[in-house]
Design a protein around this motif. Structure first.
Motif, PDB file in Angstrom:
ATOM      1  N   SER A  87       0.808  -1.218   0.000  1.00  7.08           N
ATOM      2  CA  SER A  87       0.000   0.000   0.000  1.00  7.08           C
ATOM      3  C   SER A  87       0.845   1.274   0.000  1.00  7.08           C
ATOM      4  N   ASN A  88       2.137   1.132   0.213  1.00  2.00           N
ATOM      5  CA  ASN A  88       3.026   2.299   0.220  1.00  2.00           C
ATOM      6  C   ASN A  88       3.532   2.563  -1.199  1.00  2.00           C
ATOM      7  N   PRO A  89       3.214   3.719  -1.794  1.00  2.00           N
ATOM      8  CA  PRO A  89       3.638   3.986  -3.176  1.00  2.00           C
ATOM      9  C   PRO A  89       5.145   4.142  -3.334  1.00  2.00           C
ATOM     10  N   GLN A  90       5.849   4.381  -2.229  1.00  2.00           N
ATOM     11  CA  GLN A  90       7.304   4.543  -2.312  1.00  2.00           C
ATOM     12  C   GLN A  90       8.033   3.200  -2.386  1.00  2.00           C
ATOM     13  N   ILE A  91       7.333   2.135  -2.068  1.00  2.00           N
ATOM     14  CA  ILE A  91       7.954   0.807  -2.035  1.00  2.00           C
ATOM     15  C   ILE A  91       7.580   0.042  -3.293  1.00  2.00           C
ATOM     16  N   LYS A  92       8.584  -0.341  -4.053  1.00  2.00           N
ATOM     17  CA  LYS A  92       8.337  -1.096  -5.290  1.00  2.00           C
ATOM     18  C   LYS A  92       9.081  -2.432  -5.318  1.00  2.00           C
ATOM     19  N   ASN A  93      10.191  -2.542  -4.608  1.00  2.00           N
ATOM     20  CA  ASN A  93      10.976  -3.782  -4.564  1.00  2.00           C
ATOM     21  C   ASN A  93      11.034  -4.268  -3.123  1.00  2.00           C
ATOM     22  N   ILE A  94      10.445  -5.426  -2.886  1.00  2.00           N
ATOM     23  CA  ILE A  94      10.275  -5.946  -1.528  1.00  2.00           C
ATOM     24  C   ILE A  94      11.016  -7.284  -1.420  1.00  2.00           C
ATOM     25  N   ALA A  95      11.701  -7.475  -0.304  1.00  2.00           N
ATOM     26  CA  ALA A  95      12.414  -8.738  -0.055  1.00  2.00           C
ATOM     27  C   ALA A  95      11.779  -9.464   1.115  1.00  2.00           C
ATOM     28  N   LEU A  96      11.488 -10.732   0.913  1.00  2.00           N
ATOM     29  CA  LEU A  96      11.058 -11.626   1.987  1.00  2.00           C
ATOM     30  C   LEU A  96      12.238 -12.566   2.223  1.00  2.00           C
ATOM     31  N   SER A  97      13.022 -12.289   3.256  1.00  2.00           N
ATOM     32  CA  SER A  97      14.304 -12.970   3.412  1.00  2.00           C
ATOM     33  C   SER A  97      14.278 -13.973   4.553  1.00  2.00           C
TER      34      SER A  97
END
Length: 624
Positions: A87-97
């Motif tokens: 939902s955050n427009p600033q976040i486009k690349n997310i890591a599930l580590s």
């Protein structure tokens, strides 16, 4: 009553005996009349409507699937983090580590089930092709294929990547074309009578004329769309030739960037999930995907943002580069580790008839080497099948479970075992060599014991005190001055009379420069150095013998000790005779197996579990 019972049993066998995946269509047909008869005979109160319903409600199977589950986030912690990221427009690349087997895929599947977002899942296998192409090219091609083939071909009419698709309503379309041909021929032959036909039925005439004209337009439109997938490579007119030049690009993703942009413009995907990309250990592809994500969102003004979600291990990026690359990182706490793997193993053993026949001590020890939940599930799936197929009174369930663990953790070596190769095979093949080594070791111990008896008989000193006096006398004779004692560590004075026991005399054995004293005091001018270590005096007194060995000879010279040594020789001889009946794992306990050399030969990186299974004796017996 007898006839009624026969009918009940027959119907029961027909109905419940057909419940296999292969017979699902038959079951659905039988479902129309057999259950009613069963209910009539009070055999069942209700029945599943279809075979699929039967399998859905039948939870008594001993097997467990290996697929990710959709109920992994019980407290909603990961869902909250993912919701914030999406939902955050600033976040486009997310890591599930998290480490392998920590439940990353299950977390994604759980969120995907609850979310209204559209997910495109891309998963890459960790094998390499053998066609000479680079690993980077293989990864990029696989990503592109899964991305473009993730949507229906009808949604991508302008794509250059054409796929084989099943025609929709082929008979109807063929009939329309045939009708069009008939009407076209009819209009052509009766073209002089159009005015007459129009005056009688203008409505039908207009419909026919519209149909004949519109069909070619529709076909031309479809052809025009299909032409976007064609590319001109070469055009030749006899000796004249025109050839287009492709723009060289080492990156497949760059080469087909317009296809990727077009794909996201015409589809409604919100999240692209990329899994297993870290198995290749190539961080460059992440940089390329980040660039593509930016280009997609820059050219996707009329749609929602496209987020890239990466499931990867923690050590994929060096130092702090990971925080620089991703906009948001969600750590995954592993659901299983070496401390709680025993609990997971016991969960799978629960309610199985073979649970009590497996050694609990073995489970506790082997659990320390297993920390992958999917691996545990597959081990017990295979164990169940092997156990049911090989079930007999002589079957050792513990050893069978050990073999299933070996099969799953070292599948290559298990396969080699069938072909007379591999680490376990080589160890088993060396049985005769291990027997020879064990026999030689026992014979050496027998010879050593006999020598101890002979040395004890030859020892001149009758007791320890006499032996000490012999060594003190020889040391005193090496100096030409009267002395009364020793200086230990060049500090502490001890008189000769105080050295009557071995414990008092023992510190002298390690002296490198034995120091004597004229008088019982510690004045420096009263010290007499010998400039010799104790070991040199040992060699002078009895070459080849030490004080300790002579002390042992004296102790062995007693009748009780001689009897003990004779009994030891007898036991060793019995052990030599018993080697033929000894179990293989007991045989290799005392043999020095060069596991490191075998691991290097067969390219096994972590062989600790294999060492345990071999020395524990659970795999070697079955392998033989």
């Amino acid at each position: 009553m007898r006839l009624k019972q026969v009918i009940k049993n027959t119907l029961k066998k027909i109905y419940f005996g057909c419940f296999t995946v292969k017979n699902i269509p038959k079951i659905n047909r039988l479902n129309k009349w057999i259950p009613s008869a069963l209910i009539h005979f009070s055999l069942m109160d209700s029945h599943p409507k279809t075979a699929e319903d039967y399998f859905a409600c039948n939870d008594s199977t001993p097997f467990t699937d290996l697929a990710p589950i959709d109920s992994a986030d019980s407290d909603g912690t990961y869902s909250k983090a993912l919701h914030y990221a999406f939902s955050n427009p600033q976040i486009k690349n997310i890591a599930l580590s998290g480490p392998y087997g920590s439940g990353k895929s299950s977390i994604i599947k759980t969120y995907e089930k609850k979310s209204s977002l559209n997910f495109l899942n891309i998963s890459l296998a960790s094998f390499k092709e053998d066609d000479g192409n680079s690993e980077k090219e293989f990864i990029e091609r696989s990503i592109l294929q899964q991305m473009l083939y993730g949507a229906d071909a009808n949604k991508l009419p302008h794509s250059r990547f054409k796929r084989i698709s099943t025609p929709e309503l082929p008979l109807l379309k063929s009939g329309i074309i045939i009708l069009w041909l008939i009407l076209s021929i009819f209009l052509y032959y009766y073209r002089n009578e159009w005015v007459i036909l129009e005056s009688y039925s203008s409505c039908w005439w207009n419909l026919i004329l519209a149909f004949v004209i519109s069909l070619p337009i529709i076909l031309l439109s479809d052809f025009y769309k299909a032409s976007f997938g064609l590319s001109l490579k070469k055009f030749s007119l006899k000796n004249a030739e025109i050839e287009t030049a492709d723009i060289p690009d080492d990156s497949i993703l760059n080469r087909h960037l317009d296809e990727i942009i077009y794909f996201f413009q015409v589809t409604d995907y919100d999240v692209v999930v990329i899994e297993d990309l870290d198995r290749f250990g190539n961080p460059e592809i992440f940089v390329k995907l980040r660039e593509i994500n930016k280009i997609i969102n820059d050219n996707n003004k009329n749609h929602n943002q496209v987020k890239f979600l990466y499931a990867l291990k923690d050590d994929m990026f060096a130092q702090n580069n990971r925080a620089k690359f991703f906009d948001f990182i969600i750590p995954v706490v592993p659901v299983i580790n070496r401390s709680n793997s025993l609990d997971k193993i016991l969960e799978h053993l629960h309610e199985h008839d073979f649970a009590k026949s497996i050694d609990s001590q073995f489970l506790r020890e082997v659990s320390l080497y297993i920390d992958d939940l999917r691996l545990i599930r597959n081990i017990f799936n295979e164990f169940t099948i092997y156990y049911d197929r090989l079930k007999s009174e002589s079957l050792d369930a513990t050893k069978l479970l050990a073999m299933m663990i070996y099969k799953n953790v070292y599948p290559d070596d298990f396969e080699n075992l069938h072909h007379g190769q591999g680490i376990l095979f080589e160890i088993c093949q060396e049985k005769n060599e291990y027997l020879r080594k064990s026999k030689d070791q026992l014979k050496d111990k027998i010879n050593e014991t006999r020598i101890s008896i002979e040395s004890a008989n030859d020892e001149q000193a009758r007791d320890i005190r006499g032996l000490i006096e012999t060594y003190i006398g020889h040391i005193v004779m090496s100096v030409n001055e009267p002395v009364s004692g020793f200086f230990f560590d060049n500090k502490r004075y001890v008189s000769f009379s105080q050295l009557a026991t071995f414990e008092k005399f023992k510190p002298l054995l390690v002296e490198n420069n034995i120091m004597l004293s004229k008088l019982p005091n510690n004045h420096h001018q009263n010290r007499v150095p010998t400039n010799k270590p104790f070991s040199q005096f040992e060699e002078e007194i009895n070459p080849g013998e030490t004080f300790l060995s002579r002390k042992e000879n004296i102790e062995n010279n007693s009748e009780s000790q001689k009897n003990e040594l004779q009994q030891k020789i007898k036991r060793l001889k019995e052990d030599v005779l018993g080697l033929a009946q000894i179990q293989f794992f007991q045989l290799i306990q005392n043999c020095a197996i060069d596991f490191e050399k075998l691991f290097e030969k067969y390219k096994i990186t972590d062989g600790n579990l294999l060492i345990y299974l071999v020395k524990n004796g659970n795999t070697a017996k079955l392998a033989q």
